[in-house]
Scaffold this active site. Structure first.
Site, short mmCIF file in Angstrom:
data_model
loop_
_atom_site.label_atom_id
_atom_site.label_comp_id
_atom_site.label_asym_id
_atom_site.label_seq_id
_atom_site.Cartn_x
_atom_site.Cartn_y
_atom_site.Cartn_z
N LYS A 1 -21.99 -5.22 22.19
CA LYS A 1 -21.07 -5.04 23.33
C LYS A 1 -21.79 -4.45 24.55
CE LYS A 1 -16.83 -5.40 20.79
NZ LYS A 1 -15.63 -4.80 20.20
N ARG B 1 -17.96 -4.12 11.95
CA ARG B 1 -17.91 -5.54 12.28
C ARG B 1 -19.15 -5.90 13.11
NH1 ARG B 1 -16.14 -8.67 16.45
NH2 ARG B 1 -14.98 -10.54 15.93
N1 HH2 Z 1 -14.22 -7.08 18.82
C1 HH2 Z 1 -14.19 -8.40 19.13
C2 HH2 Z 1 -13.35 -9.27 18.43
N2 HH2 Z 1 -12.56 -8.83 17.43
N3 HH2 Z 1 -11.80 -7.05 16.06
C3 HH2 Z 1 -11.79 -5.75 15.74
N4 HH2 Z 1 -11.00 -5.29 14.73
N5 HH2 Z 1 -12.59 -4.84 16.40
C4 HH2 Z 1 -13.40 -5.23 17.43
O1 HH2 Z 1 -14.08 -4.35 18.02
C5 HH2 Z 1 -13.43 -6.62 17.80
C6 HH2 Z 1 -12.58 -7.51 17.08
C7 HH2 Z 1 -15.07 -8.93 20.23
O2 HH2 Z 1 -16.31 -9.34 19.76
P1 HH2 Z 1 -16.77 -10.88 19.41
O3 HH2 Z 1 -16.04 -11.41 18.25
O4 HH2 Z 1 -18.22 -10.86 19.22
O5 HH2 Z 1 -16.48 -11.69 20.69
P2 HH2 Z 1 -15.31 -12.68 21.09
O6 HH2 Z 1 -14.07 -11.89 21.23
O7 HH2 Z 1 -15.78 -13.24 22.39
O8 HH2 Z 1 -15.16 -13.70 20.03
#
Ligand code: HH2
Length: 268
Positions: A206, A241
């Protein structure tokens, strides 16, 4: 928890795993590297991202869940969605956990679905919605407000019939928070252990880490992610995660090896 984004626009790996074969290969790799859970998402929640329809989201994630369950039926899958229809289809295909980044605010049917299916339920805090959440987010006391929100949404889940053992809480790093807000939440991670339920943390790659370290490129966020994994495990966080499974699993195991030594006298 290994991240498997099946989206064309996710912030760090968008478009790379949007084919079933590629997603399956990535799932195999993450499991071999020690992931206990695969978190599959069909809608990007990066700052500025638009929403996709339930049909589109379902069409992205279902073939991947089905392929993983066909080849590796013991895999624990979490579905990263705020839509009950998507969560229900994923659960029917074998997912065991709902990861709701809106903490039940996105769909009035979500809590009842979780109760009926006895799925695990991750309740995350987000201020606003992805399209606008990073436009000057403000809090009086970010730790207290996030904690109060999680407790309030947890009570709603219980009222809908979700068992307390099924609940997981997540402060939602990067979701409607400035760099300073994120750092304050990280400093007080133990506050989010509502009713002693497990805490989940998502910091992987992030942008606040790039801001703290003055290193904007994505590659530079891998090692600070590993550092935060070690820190979070030490503070009792149970689920992390991440995109890069192996180094984070190693960091977690290393800290767990020290913690499990207990407080007794030296063994040698
Ligand atoms: N962060 C993202 C997505 N889902 N779920 C939880 N529980 N906690 C988090 O911090 C979280 C999440 C964002 O990250 P990423 O999946 O890499 O990106 P994107 O939302 O663009 O798919």
């Amino acid at each position: 928890m290994g991240i498997l984004n099946v989206t064309p626009d996710s912030f760090s790996d968008g478009g790379r795993y949007d084919q079933v074969e590629a997603a399956l290969a990535h799932a195999r790799t993450m499991l071999a590297e020690g992931a206990d859970i695969l978190d599959i998402g069909g809608e990007s929640t990066r700052p500025g991202a638009g929403e996709v329809s339930a049909e589109e989201e379902r069409a992205r994630v279902l073939p991947v869940i089905e392929a993983i369950m066909a080849e590796m039926p013991d895999t624990v899958i979490s579905i990263d969605t705020s839509k009950a229809a998507v969560a229900e289809a994923a659960i029917n295909a074998g997912a065991a956990i709902i990861n709701d980044v809106t903490g039940l605010l996105g769909d009035s049917q979500m809590a009842r679905l979780a109760a009926r299916t006895e799925a695990g339920l991750v309740l995350m805090h987000m201020r606003g919605r992805p399209r606008t959440m990073q436009q000057a987010p403000r809090y009086e006391d970010v730790v207290r407000e996030v904690r109060d929100f999680l407790e309030c949404q947890g009570k709603q889940a219980l009222a809908a019939g979700v068992a307390q053992e099924c609940l997981v809480f997540d402060p939602g790093i990067g979701f409607g928070k400035t760099v300073e807000h994120n750092l304050r939440l990280l400093k007080h991670l133990e506050e989010f252990r509502v009713w002693n339920c497990p805490v989940l943390l998502g910091v992987s790659r992030k942008s606040f880490m790039g801001a703290v370290l003055d290193a904007p490129e994505l590659e530079a966020r891998k090692w600070p992610t590993v550092a935060l994994t070690a820190y979070a495990i030490e503070l009792g966080v149970r689920l992390i995660r991440v995109h890069d499974v192996r180094p984070n699993v190693h960091a977690a195991r290393m800290i767990e090896a020290i913690i499990s030594q207990g407080a007794g006298a030296s063994a040698d």
